[in-house]
Design a protein around this motif. Structure first.
Motif, short mmCIF file in Angstrom:
data_model
loop_
_atom_site.label_atom_id
_atom_site.label_comp_id
_atom_site.label_asym_id
_atom_site.label_seq_id
_atom_site.Cartn_x
_atom_site.Cartn_y
_atom_site.Cartn_z
N HIS A 20 -18.02 -22.66 -27.17
CA HIS A 20 -17.47 -23.69 -26.30
C HIS A 20 -17.95 -25.08 -26.67
N LEU A 21 -19.04 -25.15 -27.44
CA LEU A 21 -19.64 -26.44 -27.76
C LEU A 21 -20.37 -26.33 -29.09
N TRP A 22 -20.16 -27.31 -29.92
CA TRP A 22 -20.88 -27.40 -31.21
C TRP A 22 -21.76 -28.63 -31.17
N LEU A 23 -23.02 -28.46 -31.53
CA LEU A 23 -23.96 -29.57 -31.65
C LEU A 23 -24.20 -29.79 -33.14
N THR B 266 -22.65 -33.12 -43.85
CA THR B 266 -22.41 -33.64 -42.51
C THR B 266 -20.94 -33.99 -42.33
N ALA B 267 -20.37 -34.68 -43.32
CA ALA B 267 -18.96 -35.07 -43.25
C ALA B 267 -18.05 -33.84 -43.22
N ARG B 268 -18.36 -32.82 -44.01
CA ARG B 268 -17.54 -31.60 -44.04
C ARG B 268 -17.60 -30.88 -42.69
N PHE B 269 -18.80 -30.74 -42.14
CA PHE B 269 -18.93 -30.10 -40.83
C PHE B 269 -18.12 -30.87 -39.79
N LEU B 270 -18.27 -32.19 -39.77
CA LEU B 270 -17.56 -33.00 -38.79
C LEU B 270 -16.05 -32.89 -38.97
N ALA B 271 -15.58 -32.95 -40.21
CA ALA B 271 -14.13 -32.85 -40.46
C ALA B 271 -13.60 -31.48 -40.03
N GLN B 272 -14.32 -30.42 -40.35
CA GLN B 272 -13.86 -29.07 -40.00
C GLN B 272 -13.86 -28.87 -38.49
N LEU B 273 -14.88 -29.37 -37.82
CA LEU B 273 -14.91 -29.24 -36.37
C LEU B 273 -13.78 -30.04 -35.73
N ALA B 274 -13.52 -31.24 -36.24
CA ALA B 274 -12.42 -32.05 -35.71
C ALA B 274 -11.09 -31.35 -35.95
N HIS B 275 -10.91 -30.78 -37.13
CA HIS B 275 -9.68 -30.07 -37.48
C HIS B 275 -9.47 -28.86 -36.57
N SER B 276 -10.56 -28.19 -36.22
CA SER B 276 -10.45 -26.98 -35.39
C SER B 276 -10.23 -27.31 -33.92
N GLY B 277 -10.47 -28.56 -33.54
CA GLY B 277 -10.32 -28.94 -32.14
C GLY B 277 -11.46 -28.51 -31.25
N ARG C 95 -14.92 -28.62 -29.30
CA ARG C 95 -15.73 -29.67 -28.67
C ARG C 95 -17.02 -29.81 -29.48
N THR C 96 -17.29 -31.04 -29.88
CA THR C 96 -18.43 -31.31 -30.73
C THR C 96 -19.18 -32.54 -30.23
N ALA D 204 -27.99 -32.81 -22.37
CA ALA D 204 -26.92 -33.35 -21.50
C ALA D 204 -25.58 -32.68 -21.79
N ALA D 205 -25.29 -32.42 -23.07
CA ALA D 205 -24.02 -31.78 -23.43
C ALA D 205 -23.97 -30.35 -22.91
N VAL D 206 -25.07 -29.63 -23.02
CA VAL D 206 -25.11 -28.25 -22.51
C VAL D 206 -25.05 -28.25 -20.99
#
Length: 103
Positions: A25-28, A53-64, A66-67, A83-85
């Motif tokens: 449900h959440l990626w940190l 870092t850029a690859r992780f961020l791009a993949q998480l954004a692509h997958s939709g 929550r990050t 706070a996010a948890v």
């Protein structure tokens, strides 16, 4: 999937399928900036940290998914993660069933 890409130089359909089934449900994501690289004899690829870092961020954004990207000093990163948890839990999501108690 990204680690497969990093070490083998190519993406993998098999690891991509496994990642797509994830129910998180959440990626940190810890940003590499502001965190010194410590060579402990096991780590390598200090020069790849920005790419990873850029690859992780791009993949998480692509997958939709929550990050939350954790940046700043350690205390700020920890506070942002907590706070996010807390916000996720306040939504009433039940993350997983508790393990059965052993007697």
């Amino acid at each position: 999937t990204i680690w497969h890409e990093r070490y083998l130089g190519t993406t993998s359909a098999a690891t991509g399928e496994i990642a797509a089934r994830g129910r998180q449900h959440l990626w940190l994501l810890t940003d590499h900036r502001g965190v010194d690289f410590e060579d402990d004899g096991l780590r390598d690829g200090e020069h790849l940290r920005p790419w990873m870092t850029a690859r992780f961020l791009a993949q998480l954004a692509h997958s939709g998914r929550r990050t939350v990207v954790l940046t700043g000093p350690h205390e700020e990163r920890l506070a942002a993660a907590v706070a996010a948890v807390d916000a996720l839990l306040a939504e009433g999501l039940h993350l997983t069933d508790p393990l059965p108690e052993r007697r």
